[in-house]
Scaffold this motif. Sequence first.
Motif, PDB file in Angstrom:
ATOM      1  N   GLN A 198     -48.138  70.946   8.175  1.00 28.43           N
ATOM      2  CA  GLN A 198     -47.966  72.479   7.943  1.00 28.43           C
ATOM      3  C   GLN A 198     -46.833  72.761   7.074  1.00 28.43           C
ATOM      4  O   GLN A 198     -45.781  72.636   7.659  1.00 28.43           O
ATOM      5  N   ALA A 199     -47.076  73.034   5.990  1.00 25.34           N
ATOM      6  CA  ALA A 199     -45.869  73.608   5.050  1.00 25.34           C
ATOM      7  C   ALA A 199     -45.794  74.822   5.280  1.00 25.34           C
ATOM      8  O   ALA A 199     -46.660  75.978   5.784  1.00 25.34           O
ATOM      9  N   PRO A 200     -44.285  75.523   5.124  1.00 29.87           N
ATOM     10  CA  PRO A 200     -44.051  76.804   5.103  1.00 29.87           C
ATOM     11  C   PRO A 200     -45.216  77.920   4.364  1.00 29.87           C
ATOM     12  O   PRO A 200     -45.500  77.498   3.215  1.00 29.87           O
ATOM     13  N   GLY A 201     -45.872  78.720   4.927  1.00 30.55           N
ATOM     14  CA  GLY A 201     -46.813  79.918   4.462  1.00 30.55           C
ATOM     15  C   GLY A 201     -48.184  79.266   4.174  1.00 30.55           C
ATOM     16  O   GLY A 201     -48.961  79.843   3.640  1.00 30.55           O
ATOM     17  N   LYS A 202     -48.451  78.095   4.741  1.00 36.03           N
ATOM     18  CA  LYS A 202     -49.729  77.570   4.311  1.00 36.03           C
ATOM     19  C   LYS A 202     -50.437  77.087   5.716  1.00 36.03           C
ATOM     20  O   LYS A 202     -49.893  76.842   6.698  1.00 36.03           O
ATOM     21  N   ASP A 203     -51.736  76.722   5.437  1.00 36.96           N
ATOM     22  CA  ASP A 203     -52.467  76.468   6.823  1.00 36.96           C
ATOM     23  C   ASP A 203     -52.261  75.003   6.910  1.00 36.96           C
ATOM     24  O   ASP A 203     -51.837  73.950   6.165  1.00 36.96           O
ATOM     25  N   ARG A 204     -52.494  74.562   8.552  1.00 34.64           N
ATOM     26  CA  ARG A 204     -52.262  73.112   8.637  1.00 34.64           C
ATOM     27  C   ARG A 204     -53.594  72.453   7.878  1.00 34.64           C
ATOM     28  O   ARG A 204     -54.293  72.698   7.925  1.00 34.64           O
ATOM     29  N   GLU A 205     -53.109  71.084   7.367  1.00 30.45           N
ATOM     30  CA  GLU A 205     -53.933  70.099   6.536  1.00 30.45           C
ATOM     31  C   GLU A 205     -54.033  68.907   7.326  1.00 30.45           C
ATOM     32  O   GLU A 205     -53.033  68.405   7.706  1.00 30.45           O
ATOM     33  N   PHE A 206     -55.225  68.149   6.968  1.00 28.48           N
ATOM     34  CA  PHE A 206     -55.123  66.796   7.315  1.00 28.48           C
ATOM     35  C   PHE A 206     -54.619  65.890   6.501  1.00 28.48           C
ATOM     36  O   PHE A 206     -54.454  66.221   5.166  1.00 28.48           O
ATOM     37  N   VAL A 207     -53.831  65.011   6.922  1.00 25.99           N
ATOM     38  CA  VAL A 207     -52.881  63.934   6.363  1.00 25.99           C
ATOM     39  C   VAL A 207     -54.054  62.609   6.216  1.00 25.99           C
ATOM     40  O   VAL A 207     -54.101  62.040   5.402  1.00 25.99           O
ATOM     41  N   GLY A 208     -54.148  62.040   7.553  1.00 24.50           N
ATOM     42  CA  GLY A 208     -54.906  60.827   7.714  1.00 24.50           C
ATOM     43  C   GLY A 208     -55.097  60.647   9.175  1.00 24.50           C
ATOM     44  O   GLY A 208     -54.890  61.305  10.042  1.00 24.50           O
ATOM     45  N   THR A 209     -56.040  59.630   9.463  1.00 24.77           N
ATOM     46  CA  THR A 209     -56.340  59.249  10.704  1.00 24.77           C
ATOM     47  C   THR A 209     -56.789  57.648  10.888  1.00 24.77           C
ATOM     48  O   THR A 209     -56.719  56.978   9.902  1.00 24.77           O
ATOM     49  N   ILE A 210     -56.646  57.179  12.212  1.00 23.84           N
ATOM     50  CA  ILE A 210     -57.077  56.044  12.511  1.00 23.84           C
ATOM     51  C   ILE A 210     -57.936  55.941  13.682  1.00 23.84           C
ATOM     52  O   ILE A 210     -57.673  56.894  14.551  1.00 23.84           O
ATOM     53  N   SER A 211     -58.919  55.161  13.762  1.00 23.06           N
ATOM     54  CA  SER A 211     -59.602  54.755  14.743  1.00 23.06           C
ATOM     55  C   SER A 211     -59.100  54.201  15.936  1.00 23.06           C
ATOM     56  O   SER A 211     -58.201  53.405  16.018  1.00 23.06           O
ATOM     57  N   ALA A 212     -59.721  54.343  17.086  1.00 19.56           N
ATOM     58  CA  ALA A 212     -59.248  53.466  18.361  1.00 19.56           C
ATOM     59  C   ALA A 212     -59.076  52.212  18.043  1.00 19.56           C
ATOM     60  O   ALA A 212     -57.962  51.629  18.669  1.00 19.56           O
ATOM     61  N   SER A 213     -60.090  51.700  17.399  1.00 18.56           N
ATOM     62  CA  SER A 213     -59.944  50.170  17.016  1.00 18.56           C
ATOM     63  C   SER A 213     -58.802  49.785  16.277  1.00 18.56           C
ATOM     64  O   SER A 213     -58.377  48.656  16.298  1.00 18.56           O
ATOM     65  N   GLY A 214     -58.500  50.777  15.384  1.00 22.95           N
ATOM     66  CA  GLY A 214     -57.531  50.459  14.356  1.00 22.95           C
ATOM     67  C   GLY A 214     -57.896  49.745  13.048  1.00 22.95           C
ATOM     68  O   GLY A 214     -57.317  49.712  12.285  1.00 22.95           O
ATOM     69  N   PHE A 215     -59.386  49.617  12.952  1.00 23.42           N
ATOM     70  CA  PHE A 215     -59.673  49.010  11.963  1.00 23.42           C
ATOM     71  C   PHE A 215     -60.094  49.954  10.872  1.00 23.42           C
ATOM     72  O   PHE A 215     -60.382  49.718   9.753  1.00 23.42           O
ATOM     73  N   ILE A 216     -60.240  51.209  11.092  1.00 25.30           N
ATOM     74  CA  ILE A 216     -60.681  52.363  10.153  1.00 25.30           C
ATOM     75  C   ILE A 216     -59.692  53.307   9.934  1.00 25.30           C
ATOM     76  O   ILE A 216     -59.047  53.922  10.871  1.00 25.30           O
ATOM     77  N   THR A 217     -59.325  53.486   8.942  1.00 17.78           N
ATOM     78  CA  THR A 217     -58.397  54.851   8.396  1.00 17.78           C
ATOM     79  C   THR A 217     -59.019  55.500   7.328  1.00 17.78           C
ATOM     80  O   THR A 217     -59.795  55.292   6.593  1.00 17.78           O
ATOM     81  N   GLN A 218     -58.572  56.791   7.434  1.00 19.34           N
ATOM     82  CA  GLN A 218     -59.054  57.775   6.481  1.00 19.34           C
ATOM     83  C   GLN A 218     -57.978  58.544   5.829  1.00 19.34           C
ATOM     84  O   GLN A 218     -57.119  59.147   6.831  1.00 19.34           O
ATOM     85  N   TYR A 219     -57.845  59.126   4.483  1.00 12.87           N
ATOM     86  CA  TYR A 219     -56.637  59.673   4.204  1.00 12.87           C
ATOM     87  C   TYR A 219     -57.128  60.894   3.381  1.00 12.87           C
ATOM     88  O   TYR A 219     -58.132  60.900   2.698  1.00 12.87           O
ATOM     89  N   ALA A 220     -56.143  61.807   3.190  1.00 10.94           N
ATOM     90  CA  ALA A 220     -56.425  63.052   2.272  1.00 10.94           C
ATOM     91  C   ALA A 220     -56.126  62.516   0.905  1.00 10.94           C
ATOM     92  O   ALA A 220     -55.209  61.504   0.735  1.00 10.94           O
ATOM     93  N   ASP A 221     -56.675  63.076  -0.035  1.00  8.85           N
ATOM     94  CA  ASP A 221     -56.583  62.421  -1.474  1.00  8.85           C
ATOM     95  C   ASP A 221     -55.073  62.651  -1.737  1.00  8.85           C
ATOM     96  O   ASP A 221     -54.448  61.760  -2.488  1.00  8.85           O
ATOM     97  N   SER A 222     -54.395  63.656  -1.269  1.00 11.63           N
ATOM     98  CA  SER A 222     -53.181  64.082  -1.721  1.00 11.63           C
ATOM     99  C   SER A 222     -52.027  62.748  -1.359  1.00 11.63           C
ATOM    100  O   SER A 222     -50.859  62.928  -1.671  1.00 11.63           O
ATOM    101  N   VAL A 223     -52.337  62.031  -0.071  1.00 11.79           N
ATOM    102  CA  VAL A 223     -51.418  61.085   0.186  1.00 11.79           C
ATOM    103  C   VAL A 223     -52.019  59.615  -0.148  1.00 11.79           C
ATOM    104  O   VAL A 223     -51.134  58.602   0.392  1.00 11.79           O
ATOM    105  N   LYS A 224     -53.243  59.768  -0.476  1.00  6.17           N
ATOM    106  CA  LYS A 224     -53.822  57.964  -0.463  1.00  6.17           C
ATOM    107  C   LYS A 224     -52.919  57.390  -1.652  1.00  6.17           C
ATOM    108  O   LYS A 224     -52.551  57.567  -2.542  1.00  6.17           O
ATOM    109  N   GLY A 225     -52.760  56.157  -1.069  1.00  6.54           N
ATOM    110  CA  GLY A 225     -52.041  55.215  -1.896  1.00  6.54           C
ATOM    111  C   GLY A 225     -50.358  55.234  -1.684  1.00  6.54           C
ATOM    112  O   GLY A 225     -49.769  54.434  -1.952  1.00  6.54           O
ATOM    113  N   ARG A 226     -49.898  56.322  -1.172  1.00  4.21           N
ATOM    114  CA  ARG A 226     -48.670  56.580  -0.607  1.00  4.21           C
ATOM    115  C   ARG A 226     -48.376  56.528   1.152  1.00  4.21           C
ATOM    116  O   ARG A 226     -47.131  56.092   1.474  1.00  4.21           O
ATOM    117  N   PHE A 227     -49.448  56.768   1.647  1.00  4.30           N
ATOM    118  CA  PHE A 227     -49.201  57.046   3.143  1.00  4.30           C
ATOM    119  C   PHE A 227     -50.142  55.828   3.793  1.00  4.30           C
ATOM    120  O   PHE A 227     -51.184  55.751   3.201  1.00  4.30           O
TER     121      PHE A 227
END
Length: 128
Positions: free
Chosen positions: A39-68
């Motif tokens: 959550q940036a100042p003055g903005k809504d909280r947004e999704f960055v990324g997530t990982i499954s319990a197994s650790g095998f699946i990840t998903q990222y927001a377009d804004s951070v894909k390839g960097r995070f």
Amino acid sequence: QVQLVESGGGLVQAGGSLRLSCATSTRTFSSSAVGWFRQAPGKDREFVGTISASGFITQYADSVKGRFTISRDNAKTTVYLQMSSLKSEDTAVYYCAAVPTASGSFYVTGRQYEYKYWGQGTQVTVSS
């Protein structure tokens, strides 16, 4: 009750890297999907990324894909957010959150309302 504690935030120059950690002492953490949000100042909280319990699946927001990159060490009940090529627009408070699934699950979600447990957040400031 699952308590999550984020760490690793700080001040970094644009183009630099930081690694955030999300730790818990609860063993059920290993059967939870874990997400990172910000959550940036003055903005809504947004999704960055997530990982499954197994650790095998990840998903990222377009804004951070390839960097995070998200990874987890279930033995240490810790999830990491490796952030590289940081930009000033990455400045925000970063939160980790957990949604109980099942051991070995491949389930991931970017929907905030699904996450049951939240940390207090850690500040990341990227200077340009």
